[in-house]
Design a protein around this motif. Structure first.
Motif, short mmCIF file in Angstrom:
data_model
loop_
_atom_site.label_atom_id
_atom_site.label_comp_id
_atom_site.label_asym_id
_atom_site.label_seq_id
_atom_site.Cartn_x
_atom_site.Cartn_y
_atom_site.Cartn_z
N TYR A 209 -29.98 58.39 106.76
CA TYR A 209 -28.96 57.98 105.79
C TYR A 209 -28.94 56.46 105.65
O TYR A 209 -29.33 55.73 106.57
CB TYR A 209 -27.58 58.47 106.23
CG TYR A 209 -27.43 59.96 106.11
CD1 TYR A 209 -26.83 60.53 105.00
CD2 TYR A 209 -27.94 60.82 107.08
CE1 TYR A 209 -26.72 61.90 104.87
CE2 TYR A 209 -27.84 62.19 106.96
CZ TYR A 209 -27.22 62.72 105.85
OH TYR A 209 -27.12 64.08 105.72
N ASN A 210 -28.44 56.00 104.51
CA ASN A 210 -28.34 54.57 104.24
C ASN A 210 -27.08 53.92 104.81
O ASN A 210 -26.96 52.70 104.81
CB ASN A 210 -28.35 54.31 102.72
CG ASN A 210 -29.71 54.52 102.12
OD1 ASN A 210 -30.70 54.01 102.61
ND2 ASN A 210 -29.77 55.30 101.06
N ASP A 211 -26.13 54.73 105.25
CA ASP A 211 -24.83 54.17 105.63
C ASP A 211 -24.23 54.91 106.82
O ASP A 211 -24.59 56.04 107.11
CB ASP A 211 -23.87 54.24 104.44
CG ASP A 211 -23.65 55.67 103.98
OD1 ASP A 211 -22.50 56.12 104.04
OD2 ASP A 211 -24.62 56.33 103.58
N SER A 212 -23.30 54.25 107.50
CA SER A 212 -22.69 54.82 108.70
C SER A 212 -21.75 55.98 108.40
O SER A 212 -21.36 56.72 109.31
CB SER A 212 -21.94 53.73 109.47
OG SER A 212 -20.91 53.19 108.69
N ALA A 213 -21.36 56.16 107.15
CA ALA A 213 -20.51 57.29 106.77
C ALA A 213 -21.35 58.55 106.50
O ALA A 213 -20.79 59.61 106.22
CB ALA A 213 -19.69 56.94 105.53
N TYR A 214 -22.67 58.43 106.57
CA TYR A 214 -23.60 59.53 106.30
C TYR A 214 -23.37 60.13 104.91
O TYR A 214 -23.43 61.34 104.73
CB TYR A 214 -23.51 60.61 107.39
CG TYR A 214 -23.86 60.05 108.75
CD1 TYR A 214 -25.17 59.96 109.16
CD2 TYR A 214 -22.87 59.59 109.61
CE1 TYR A 214 -25.51 59.43 110.39
CE2 TYR A 214 -23.20 59.06 110.86
CZ TYR A 214 -24.51 58.98 111.24
OH TYR A 214 -24.84 58.45 112.45
N ALA A 215 -23.11 59.27 103.95
CA ALA A 215 -22.84 59.72 102.59
C ALA A 215 -24.04 59.57 101.68
O ALA A 215 -24.14 60.26 100.67
CB ALA A 215 -21.66 58.94 102.01
N LYS B 141 -34.46 45.39 113.33
CA LYS B 141 -33.12 45.08 113.84
C LYS B 141 -32.00 45.39 112.85
O LYS B 141 -30.88 44.93 113.00
CB LYS B 141 -33.03 43.63 114.32
CG LYS B 141 -34.10 43.32 115.35
CD LYS B 141 -33.63 42.36 116.36
CE LYS B 141 -34.78 42.13 117.31
NZ LYS B 141 -34.42 42.01 118.64
N ILE B 142 -32.29 46.18 111.82
CA ILE B 142 -31.28 46.65 110.87
C ILE B 142 -30.89 48.07 111.31
O ILE B 142 -31.76 48.88 111.60
CB ILE B 142 -31.84 46.67 109.43
CG1 ILE B 142 -32.26 45.27 108.99
CG2 ILE B 142 -30.85 47.28 108.46
CD1 ILE B 142 -31.14 44.26 108.94
N PRO B 143 -29.58 48.37 111.38
CA PRO B 143 -29.17 49.71 111.82
C PRO B 143 -29.73 50.81 110.91
O PRO B 143 -29.80 50.66 109.69
CB PRO B 143 -27.65 49.67 111.72
CG PRO B 143 -27.28 48.24 111.75
CD PRO B 143 -28.42 47.51 111.11
N LEU B 144 -30.13 51.90 111.55
CA LEU B 144 -30.55 53.11 110.85
C LEU B 144 -29.61 54.24 111.26
O LEU B 144 -29.16 54.29 112.39
CB LEU B 144 -31.99 53.47 111.22
CG LEU B 144 -33.05 52.48 110.82
CD1 LEU B 144 -34.39 52.88 111.42
CD2 LEU B 144 -33.17 52.39 109.31
N TYR B 145 -29.34 55.15 110.36
CA TYR B 145 -28.37 56.21 110.61
C TYR B 145 -29.06 57.56 110.48
O TYR B 145 -29.44 57.96 109.39
CB TYR B 145 -27.19 56.09 109.64
CG TYR B 145 -26.54 54.74 109.74
CD1 TYR B 145 -25.62 54.48 110.74
CD2 TYR B 145 -26.88 53.72 108.87
CE1 TYR B 145 -25.04 53.23 110.86
CE2 TYR B 145 -26.30 52.46 108.98
CZ TYR B 145 -25.38 52.22 109.98
OH TYR B 145 -24.82 50.98 110.10
#
Length: 66
Positions: free
Chosen positions: A4-10, A23-27
């Motif tokens: 997913y692109n975002d921490s809300a898994y939307a 070093k960029i977060p992945l979800y």
């Protein structure tokens, strides 16, 4: 396993290959579906490689020691 692109898994990633900067977060979302309540799942290690071999280099570890 889904990415997913975002921490809300939307926002599900649907186009691959998918390029990201280090070093960029992945979800990631992993679902374990079973009718047996005695089963469980533990993800210990997750890494990406340029091909299907888990031992190829370079590799990028997303998760270590669960």
């Amino acid at each position: 396993m889904s990415l997913y692109n975002d921490s809300a898994y939307a926002s599900l990633v649907s186009k691959f290959p998918y390029s990201v900067k280090l070093k960029i977060p992945l979800y990631f979302k992993v679902e374990f579906v079973t009718n047996d309540p005695s089963l469980s799942m533990l993800i210990d290690t997750c890494k990406a490689t340029a091909d299907s071999s888990p031992s190829s280099t370079p590799n990028y570890r997303f998760l270590k020691d669960g």
